[in-house]
Scaffold this motif. Sequence first.
Motif, PDB file in Angstrom:
ATOM      1  N   ASP A  19       0.828  -1.206   0.000  1.00 27.37           N
ATOM      2  CA  ASP A  19       0.000   0.000   0.000  1.00 27.37           C
ATOM      3  C   ASP A  19       0.867   1.262   0.000  1.00 27.37           C
ATOM      4  OD1 ASP A  19      -2.381  -1.383  -0.012  1.00 27.37           O
ATOM      5  OD2 ASP A  19      -2.739  -1.158   2.144  1.00 27.37           O
ATOM      6  N   GLY A  20       1.859   1.283   0.876  1.00 28.23           N
ATOM      7  CA  GLY A  20       2.740   2.440   0.949  1.00 28.23           C
ATOM      8  C   GLY A  20       3.478   2.689  -0.349  1.00 28.23           C
ATOM      9  N   MET A  21       3.938   1.623  -0.979  1.00 27.08           N
ATOM     10  CA  MET A  21       4.644   1.756  -2.244  1.00 27.08           C
ATOM     11  C   MET A  21       3.706   2.259  -3.338  1.00 27.08           C
ATOM     12  SD  MET A  21       7.058  -1.612  -2.002  1.00 27.08           S
ATOM     13  CE  MET A  21       7.742  -1.472  -3.640  1.00 27.08           C
ATOM     14  N   SER A  22       2.474   1.797  -3.337  1.00 30.34           N
ATOM     15  CA  SER A  22       1.488   2.261  -4.321  1.00 30.34           C
ATOM     16  C   SER A  22       1.235   3.754  -4.166  1.00 30.34           C
ATOM     17  CB  SER A  22       0.173   1.500  -4.175  1.00 30.34           C
ATOM     18  OG  SER A  22       0.344   0.144  -4.473  1.00 30.34           O
ATOM     19  N   TRP A  23       1.098   4.203  -2.906  1.00 32.96           N
ATOM     20  CA  TRP A  23       0.860   5.624  -2.650  1.00 32.96           C
ATOM     21  C   TRP A  23       2.058   6.462  -3.089  1.00 32.96           C
ATOM     22  CZ3 TRP A  23      -0.726   4.157   2.943  1.00 32.96           C
ATOM     23  CH2 TRP A  23      -1.998   3.590   2.941  1.00 32.96           C
ATOM     24  N   LEU A  24       3.264   5.989  -2.800  1.00 33.20           N
ATOM     25  CA  LEU A  24       4.463   6.736  -3.179  1.00 33.20           C
ATOM     26  C   LEU A  24       4.596   6.837  -4.693  1.00 33.20           C
ATOM     27  CD1 LEU A  24       6.969   5.279  -0.575  1.00 33.20           C
ATOM     28  CD2 LEU A  24       6.247   7.674  -0.750  1.00 33.20           C
ATOM     29  N   LEU A  25       4.335   5.744  -5.391  1.00 33.51           N
ATOM     30  CA  LEU A  25       4.447   5.752  -6.846  1.00 33.51           C
ATOM     31  C   LEU A  25       3.388   6.663  -7.458  1.00 33.51           C
ATOM     32  CD1 LEU A  25       6.183   4.581  -9.051  1.00 33.51           C
ATOM     33  CD2 LEU A  25       4.631   2.624  -9.173  1.00 33.51           C
ATOM     34  N   LEU A  26       2.177   6.618  -6.932  1.00 38.35           N
ATOM     35  CA  LEU A  26       1.109   7.493  -7.425  1.00 38.35           C
ATOM     36  C   LEU A  26       1.473   8.964  -7.174  1.00 38.35           C
ATOM     37  CD1 LEU A  26      -1.711   7.881  -8.634  1.00 38.35           C
ATOM     38  CD2 LEU A  26      -2.636   7.621  -6.317  1.00 38.35           C
ATOM     39  N   ALA A  27       1.994   9.262  -5.992  1.00 39.28           N
ATOM     40  CA  ALA A  27       2.385  10.636  -5.680  1.00 39.28           C
ATOM     41  C   ALA A  27       3.479  11.122  -6.628  1.00 39.28           C
ATOM     42  CB  ALA A  27       2.839  10.745  -4.228  1.00 39.28           C
ATOM     43  N   ALA A  28       4.446  10.260  -6.924  1.00 40.39           N
ATOM     44  CA  ALA A  28       5.521  10.628  -7.850  1.00 40.39           C
ATOM     45  C   ALA A  28       4.967  10.909  -9.241  1.00 40.39           C
ATOM     46  CB  ALA A  28       6.578   9.518  -7.901  1.00 40.39           C
ATOM     47  N   LYS A  29       4.029  10.068  -9.689  1.00 35.01           N
ATOM     48  CA  LYS A  29       3.415  10.264 -11.014  1.00 35.01           C
ATOM     49  C   LYS A  29       2.604  11.558 -11.058  1.00 35.01           C
ATOM     50  CE  LYS A  29       3.110   5.396 -12.311  1.00 35.01           C
ATOM     51  NZ  LYS A  29       2.195   4.281 -12.607  1.00 35.01           N
ATOM     52  N   LYS A  30       1.867  11.850  -9.988  1.00 38.03           N
ATOM     53  CA  LYS A  30       1.078  13.085  -9.949  1.00 38.03           C
ATOM     54  C   LYS A  30       1.977  14.311  -9.956  1.00 38.03           C
ATOM     55  CE  LYS A  30      -3.228  11.519  -7.899  1.00 38.03           C
ATOM     56  NZ  LYS A  30      -4.243  11.766  -6.864  1.00 38.03           N
ATOM     57  N   CYS A  31       3.075  14.247  -9.206  1.00 40.47           N
ATOM     58  CA  CYS A  31       4.015  15.368  -9.197  1.00 40.47           C
ATOM     59  C   CYS A  31       4.572  15.611 -10.600  1.00 40.47           C
ATOM     60  CB  CYS A  31       5.155  15.116  -8.222  1.00 40.47           C
ATOM     61  SG  CYS A  31       4.691  15.271  -6.488  1.00 40.47           S
ATOM     62  N   ALA A  32       4.928  14.538 -11.299  1.00 47.53           N
ATOM     63  CA  ALA A  32       5.458  14.677 -12.660  1.00 47.53           C
ATOM     64  C   ALA A  32       4.404  15.271 -13.587  1.00 47.53           C
ATOM     65  CB  ALA A  32       5.927  13.323 -13.179  1.00 47.53           C
ATOM     66  N   HIS A  33       3.167  14.814 -13.459  1.00 50.77           N
ATOM     67  CA  HIS A  33       2.081  15.321 -14.311  1.00 50.77           C
ATOM     68  C   HIS A  33       1.867  16.818 -14.074  1.00 50.77           C
ATOM     69  CE1 HIS A  33      -1.782  15.730 -16.292  1.00 50.77           C
ATOM     70  NE2 HIS A  33      -2.254  16.279 -15.171  1.00 50.77           N
ATOM     71  N   TYR A  34       1.739  17.207 -12.799  1.00 47.48           N
ATOM     72  CA  TYR A  34       1.464  18.608 -12.503  1.00 47.48           C
ATOM     73  C   TYR A  34       2.664  19.503 -12.773  1.00 47.48           C
ATOM     74  CZ  TYR A  34      -3.068  17.236 -10.757  1.00 47.48           C
ATOM     75  OH  TYR A  34      -4.338  16.739 -10.675  1.00 47.48           O
ATOM     76  N   ALA A  35       3.858  18.956 -12.701  1.00 49.68           N
ATOM     77  CA  ALA A  35       5.045  19.732 -13.078  1.00 49.68           C
ATOM     78  C   ALA A  35       4.996  20.071 -14.563  1.00 49.68           C
ATOM     79  CB  ALA A  35       6.319  18.962 -12.748  1.00 49.68           C
ATOM     80  N   ASN A  36       4.518  19.130 -15.377  1.00 47.27           N
ATOM     81  CA  ASN A  36       4.389  19.386 -16.818  1.00 47.27           C
ATOM     82  C   ASN A  36       3.272  20.383 -17.114  1.00 47.27           C
ATOM     83  OD1 ASN A  36       6.485  17.701 -17.601  1.00 47.27           O
ATOM     84  ND2 ASN A  36       5.158  15.913 -17.745  1.00 47.27           N
ATOM     85  N   GLU A  37       2.271  20.433 -16.268  1.00 45.96           N
ATOM     86  CA  GLU A  37       1.139  21.339 -16.463  1.00 45.96           C
ATOM     87  C   GLU A  37       1.435  22.760 -15.966  1.00 45.96           C
ATOM     88  OE1 GLU A  37      -2.001  20.597 -17.826  1.00 45.96           O
ATOM     89  OE2 GLU A  37      -1.065  18.702 -18.430  1.00 45.96           O
ATOM     90  N   ALA A  38       2.340  22.901 -15.017  1.00 46.98           N
ATOM     91  CA  ALA A  38       2.622  24.198 -14.399  1.00 46.98           C
ATOM     92  C   ALA A  38       3.325  25.121 -15.383  1.00 46.98           C
ATOM     93  CB  ALA A  38       3.476  24.010 -13.148  1.00 46.98           C
TER      94      ALA A  38
END
Length: 96
Positions: A33-52
């Motif tokens: 569960d923790g690894m899933s949350w960390l990977l999702l958070a990393a993906k979201k950060c990358a997505h929003y960094a591209n959008e910013a």
Amino acid sequence: MQMTTQNPMHNQQPLIMTPPAVVTTKDSMYLKDGMSWLLLAAKKCAHYANEAECSQVQQMLNQMGQLHLKHYKLLLRHCQNNNTQQMAQVPHIPQQ
């Protein structure tokens, strides 16, 4: 196992400073569960960094994503240990 206590004002369990020799099924589910949350958070950060549009926001989001990815990889390394020998040494309680 070395343990330390947290703030006595909070009614929480003490922190375990050294990992256990055995990873139980329940432990592995928490890790997954923790690894899933960390990977999702990393993906979201990358997505929003591209959008910013602001370069400072992009940089901050990329740094946050890299930190989440670093923690994910750390947990992954811990999960790659062979647990079979240690589990064989754990005394089992007979079921009634």
